[in-house]
Structure formats: C-alpha cells, structure tokens
Design a protein around this motif. Structure first.
Motif, PDB file in Angstrom:
ATOM      1  N   ILE A  23     -88.743  66.679 -32.277  1.00  0.00           N
ATOM      2  CA  ILE A  23     -87.321  66.558 -32.573  1.00  0.00           C
ATOM      3  C   ILE A  23     -86.728  67.929 -32.906  1.00  0.00           C
ATOM      4  CG2 ILE A  23     -85.622  65.516 -34.126  1.00  0.00           C
ATOM      5  CD1 ILE A  23     -86.910  63.563 -32.185  1.00  0.00           C
ATOM      6  N   TRP A  38     -74.830  62.342 -36.383  1.00  0.00           N
ATOM      7  CA  TRP A  38     -76.158  61.866 -35.993  1.00  0.00           C
ATOM      8  C   TRP A  38     -76.219  61.501 -34.516  1.00  0.00           C
ATOM      9  CZ3 TRP A  38     -79.317  63.856 -38.940  1.00  0.00           C
ATOM     10  CH2 TRP A  38     -79.182  63.863 -40.322  1.00  0.00           C
ATOM     11  N   LEU A  89     -82.106  56.668 -29.648  1.00  0.00           N
ATOM     12  CA  LEU A  89     -82.318  57.678 -28.606  1.00  0.00           C
ATOM     13  C   LEU A  89     -83.419  58.663 -28.992  1.00  0.00           C
ATOM     14  CD1 LEU A  89     -78.594  58.395 -27.625  1.00  0.00           C
ATOM     15  CD2 LEU A  89     -80.338  57.376 -26.140  1.00  0.00           C
ATOM     16  N   TRP A  90     -83.352  59.211 -30.212  1.00  0.00           N
ATOM     17  CA  TRP A  90     -84.408  60.180 -30.570  1.00  0.00           C
ATOM     18  C   TRP A  90     -85.748  59.481 -30.779  1.00  0.00           C
ATOM     19  CZ3 TRP A  90     -80.682  60.401 -34.938  1.00  0.00           C
ATOM     20  CH2 TRP A  90     -81.174  59.856 -36.123  1.00  0.00           C
ATOM     21  N   SER A  91     -85.736  58.212 -31.171  1.00  0.00           N
ATOM     22  CA  SER A  91     -86.992  57.475 -31.288  1.00  0.00           C
ATOM     23  C   SER A  91     -87.633  57.264 -29.926  1.00  0.00           C
ATOM     24  CB  SER A  91     -86.742  56.118 -31.962  1.00  0.00           C
ATOM     25  OG  SER A  91     -86.307  56.282 -33.294  1.00  0.00           O
ATOM     26  N   GLY A  97     -77.867  56.769 -32.038  1.00  0.00           N
ATOM     27  CA  GLY A  97     -78.554  58.053 -31.983  1.00  0.00           C
ATOM     28  C   GLY A  97     -80.007  57.935 -32.406  1.00  0.00           C
ATOM     29  N   GLY A  98     -80.261  57.152 -33.453  1.00  0.00           N
ATOM     30  CA  GLY A  98     -81.636  56.971 -33.914  1.00  0.00           C
ATOM     31  C   GLY A  98     -82.531  56.352 -32.864  1.00  0.00           C
ATOM     32  N   GLY A 151     -88.792  59.764 -36.199  1.00  0.00           N
ATOM     33  CA  GLY A 151     -88.507  61.194 -36.161  1.00  0.00           C
ATOM     34  C   GLY A 151     -89.520  62.013 -36.936  1.00  0.00           C
ATOM     35  N   ALA A 176     -85.768  54.707 -37.391  1.00  0.00           N
ATOM     36  CA  ALA A 176     -85.603  55.946 -36.617  1.00  0.00           C
ATOM     37  C   ALA A 176     -86.030  57.170 -37.419  1.00  0.00           C
ATOM     38  CB  ALA A 176     -84.155  56.088 -36.163  1.00  0.00           C
ATOM     39  N   ALA A 222     -78.621  63.406 -31.684  1.00  0.00           N
ATOM     40  CA  ALA A 222     -79.490  62.735 -30.717  1.00  0.00           C
ATOM     41  C   ALA A 222     -79.225  63.232 -29.304  1.00  0.00           C
ATOM     42  CB  ALA A 222     -79.280  61.226 -30.793  1.00  0.00           C
ATOM     43  N   THR A 274     -74.732  56.199 -35.549  1.00  0.00           N
ATOM     44  CA  THR A 274     -75.988  56.636 -36.151  1.00  0.00           C
ATOM     45  C   THR A 274     -77.161  55.820 -35.640  1.00  0.00           C
ATOM     46  OG1 THR A 274     -74.937  57.451 -38.175  1.00  0.00           O
ATOM     47  CG2 THR A 274     -77.256  56.871 -38.323  1.00  0.00           C
TER      48      THR A 274
END
Length: 528
Positions: free
Chosen positions: A501, A173, A100-102, A97-98, A490, A486, A177, A94
C-alpha cells in the motif's frame, strides 16, 4: 513473556528509524527499505506467515460477502454470516476505497488471482464513474446504496431525510485508494486516473480559517443545497463552479485521520504546503484551553513562517502528541499510506511507536485488561462507539477503553483540578483492527495479542476477527465493518506484502512534495 515495553532510549534523535527495545525482541519503527521490513529487528517466521495468511483469507472473505455482485460496491457492514450476508444497504467513499486497496492486497498475497483483482477493481471503478457526484469538484457524496449506486436521501438508519453531504475525509480515503490502484494495477490505471484527475481538494481548503496565520485549514465538507436543519456558510474556495454550502467546522488538529486529505491535496498542488503546519499538534498550554484533560508540555518552533506549539501529553513516562480520541485509527491509519515514520523520524518516527506502546501498556499494565488495542468500532452491546486510550486523547469527554465509559482527567496544571486522575477501569473493549495497525511497530506483541483474542475470547468467525470484544464479560460485536476490515488488509499488505500500500501510494509527487515537508518537523514526543 511480559508485554510491557522496557524504557530504553529512542534513537530517532539521530535521524535513524525509531527503535524501542522490548522484552525478548526489538523492532524498528519503520524501515527505509520496503524490501527489508523492520530491518535489524523482527522478521516473521513460517508460523507467523501461516497464521496471518489465514487471517487475511478470512478477512477478504468478509469483504467479498459485503460487496454487491452487480455494482462492485461494498456495504458498510454485514452481520456475522459471510455465507448468507445481510448487507447494510448503504456505503460511503471510504468503504469503497477500502475495498479497492484490499483487492490490491489480496492479489499481492495470492489470495486472489491477478485476473480476479483486475475484474473487481474495474467493476467498482466503472460503477463510480457513473454514480451521481458533485461534478465541479469531482467529489462523491457520503452515502450511496451499495446495490444500486444511488445517492441516499434518507440517513443510513432510515429514520429521517438527509441532504447529501460531500465529506473531505471520506473523499480523501477514496482518492488514496485510487492512487494505490493507479500504480498497483496497470490495467486499471486509466480508469482510476479518470476519477482521480477530477478530484479537487481545493474545494475544502479555507485559507482564512486561522486569522493571522500564514495558511488555512480543511473544511469538514459541504452540501450542494442548503440543509434545512443546519446553519452553513455559502462560498467556493476553489473558485470554479457554483457556490456550495460549507459546514462550519474545520479540521484543526494534526494527529487525526483527515491528514490523508491534506497529504493528497498538497501532493497534487491543490493546497499549499504550509497548511500542514497550520493544524495544531495540541492546543495551547494556557488556561483558555483548560477544558483539555491535561496540560501539554513542549516548545514553540517555526516552519514555513508558521509558529507551531510542539506540545505533547504525558502518560506513563512517555510524551506523545495526542490524537483527538487517543485511538489507533486516527493516529495510524494515514501511516498505512504515507511512510510517516521513515520520512519524518523526528516527529512521526517517535510518535507512532510511542502511541502503540501507550495502548499496550494501558491494556496490560494500567487497566489490566490482559489485552490491548483500542479504536472506534461496533459496541459489543449494540450500535457503534468510540474507544481509545483517553490519556493520549484531547477529547474532554474521552474516548474510553471500556464499556463503562471511564473518563481520565488529571486536570490542567495551574488552571483547574482533575476530575478523575486515577481511574478504575471496567470491562475493556479491544478492537482487533487496532492491533493490526500496530503491527508495523510492535509485530510480535500485535500477533500474540490477536492470537489470544481469537483463541481465548473467541472473537473470530468465518470472515475473520469480529469488530470488537469486551474482555471481561466476553460480549462480542459479531459483525464486520468494511472500513475496519480494510484496515486489517492494508496493515497485512504492508507488513507481509512488501509495503504494497505504501509503495504504490507514495510514489511520484507524494514523495517529492510530502517527504521534505514532514521531514522538517521535530515533535516534543519522547521518553521522560
């Protein structure tokens, strides 16, 4: 300006975006057009953009401070210093992944360059392609050392040996991502796909979890080898590879964060669509379930051959499908990725803005904290705790909104009396990431709340908002958590970055398979 939302009629019954009129401003629950966010309602002005831009830059600074320079893996948390960070020495799928999307959001907002974003994403994904994982399912273990990428065999507290666990929600999660990255960053698409294509959520799907119901539930996860201190069930739902050892619990409620794993598994054809309706909106309104803190109201409806009790809890003139803890994280984090309110205007399009309103009214009018937004986070007194609006949560122990763990219980009508129907609240604990999650539905109120948390409560440092603050004592949890930061990134990316996102996650099979699925449903949510 009062923060209480006035009680005008929700318009979602017509299929339009859920609108609630607020004192001084109106806002849309969601917009079908990402380029016209909150169409017909609130729009950020120059001051809003400058303020949130600063918050985003500082939040990103904390994520950079958490991240190991060699592996590209973020620590689970750091203390208040971002210039000399002390990292936790553990991380999870998690958290990774956070980060990466951040990174995608930071690039979209111009906080970092496209070159830096690609470098960071590639570094992290390359590490993840090499770490030990459960190869038959393509899933990752729960805990890794962020500095080496090694699987932990001692718990994150360093106190006892653990058997590595493969969690459904944590891998959900991480997969989310990857789905964002593959569409947002073409230069990393092949690498993201190489990891995502191996992930089989069918390993978690137990078709026999609800006997007599046409679909099953997701397991919490499994071990590769049996743990010495826990009873498990040996098996293999996917039918490929050797048996694993499943934990016995299943995720059996709908309004909670594991639905991200359900969405992904369904969109990838690994879980049947009917599974979405096998989870409970709220447990039945019979005395067998009288351990709940109130009796639900609602009706039964049938979807894909499954009888669903469309029940809701009542709070301050609102009917809301509860989450387990009544917190913002469970209710709204999946909505960062799936445009639930737009795709399902008769269900999530009602429930999400009402959840936000319940948090706002609880903090401002019911408990009278002067601030609002409650979600699991660091405890200002130390450690980690759960926070929420207990009245819209099913947990009988309650996710409290204060340090005193005040429990709300109005009783189960016709079955038992309440133990605390009219509580007096103490030192409320607000969690900034909860207000960021709410920003899609109450942008003006969320920004004002956050600005006051920064200026009046001083719960802000070099890495953005600290994790939580007790509003009466002024105690602050002066640390940063990767997941909570994150969520901040997001939410900012969606509201101020053109739904970056949501757009990148929900393309292709997600829209084709999930949108018509969730559009069928009609919750009992609404106003009395």
């Amino acid at each position: 300006m009062t923060a209480t939302i006035s009680r005008r009629t929700l318009l979602a019954a017509t299929g339009s975006a859920a609108l609630i009129s607020t004192t001084g401003a109106s806002y849309a629950g969601a917009s079908a057009d990402p380029g016209q966010l909150l169409k017909g309602g609130w729009h950020p002005d120059r001051h809003d953009r400058a303020l949130v831009g600063r918050w985003a830059r500082d939040t990103w600074r904390s994520l950079v401070a958490m991240t190991d320079e060699h592996t590209g893996l973020p620590a689970d948390n750091i203390g208040e210093s971002v210039s000399s960070p002390v990292r936790s020495k553990y991380t999870s799928p998690t958290n990774i992944g956070g980060y990466l999307w951040s990174t995608v959001v930071a690039r979209r907002l111009g906080v970092i360059s496209p070159h830096e974003a690609l470098r960071r994403i590639t570094q992290t994904l390359t590490t993840m392609s090499r770490v030990e994982h459960h190869e038959p399912s393509g899933m990752y273990f729960n805990w890794y050392d962020e500095s080496t990428g090694e699987v932990l065999h001692v718990d994150p507290d360093g106190t006892k040996a653990i058997t590595p666990f493969v969690s459904s929600v944590d891998n959900g999660w991480f997969a989310a991502a990857l789905m964002v990255v593959r569409n947002a960053e073409p230069g990393a698409r092949r690498l993201a796909d190489s990891l995502l294509d191996k992930m089989n959520f069918g390993y978690y799907y137990n078709p026999a979890a609800r006997p007599g119901v046409a679909a099953g539930l997701l397991r919490g996860g499994f071990f590769v080898t049996p743990p010495p201190d826990e009873e498990t069930e040996k098996g293999n739902h996917a039918g490929t590879g050797p048996d694993v050892y499943y934990r016995k619990f299943h995720y059996d409620t709908c309004n909670t964060e594991p639905r991200i794993a359900s969405y992904i598994g369904i969109s990838r054809g690994q879980i049947p669509p009917a599974h979405f309706f096998a989870t409970q909106r709220v447990f039945p309104d019979s005395c067998d379930w009288s351990w709940l803190e109130q009796k639900a109201v609602g009706v039964h409806r049938t979807y894909l051959g499954i009888d669903v009790f469309e029940g809701a809890f009542s709070y301050r003139g609102m009917r809301i499908v509860p989450s387990w803890g009544g917190d913002m994280f469970e209710a709204l984090m999946p909505d960062l990725f799936v445009p639930e309110a737009t795709w399902a205007p008769r269900s999530w399009g009602l429930n999400h803005p009402l959840t936000v309103r319940a948090h706002l009214e609880h903090g401002m009018d019911d408990a009278k904290y002067g601030y609002w937004g409650f979600s699991p986070a660091s405890n200002p007194k130390g450690g980690y705790s759960v926070y929420g609006v207990d009245a819209i949560g099913m947990d009988p122990g309650g996710y409290p909104s204060d340090l005193e763990a005040t429990n709300y219980d109005i009783g189960f009508a016709g079955c038992r009396e309440g133990t605390n129907p009219d509580p007096t609240y103490g030192d409320g604990v607000v969690t900034p990431h909860a207000s960021f999650l709410a920003m899609q539905y109450a942008p003006r109120q969320a920004l004002d709340n956050l600005a006051r948390i920064e200026s009046n409560l001083h719960a802000y440092g070099g890495g953005g908002f600290y994790d939580s603050v007790a509003v009466r004592s002024g105690l602050i949890a002066k640390r940063y958590l990767a997941l909570d930061q994150a969520m901040v990134m997001g939410a900012i990316g969606n509201v101020f970055g053109g739904d970056v996102i949501r757009r990148n996650f929900s393309a292709g099979d997600v829209a084709r398979r999930i949108r018509p699925l969730i559009a069928q449903e009609q919750f009992s949510a609404g106003l009395d």
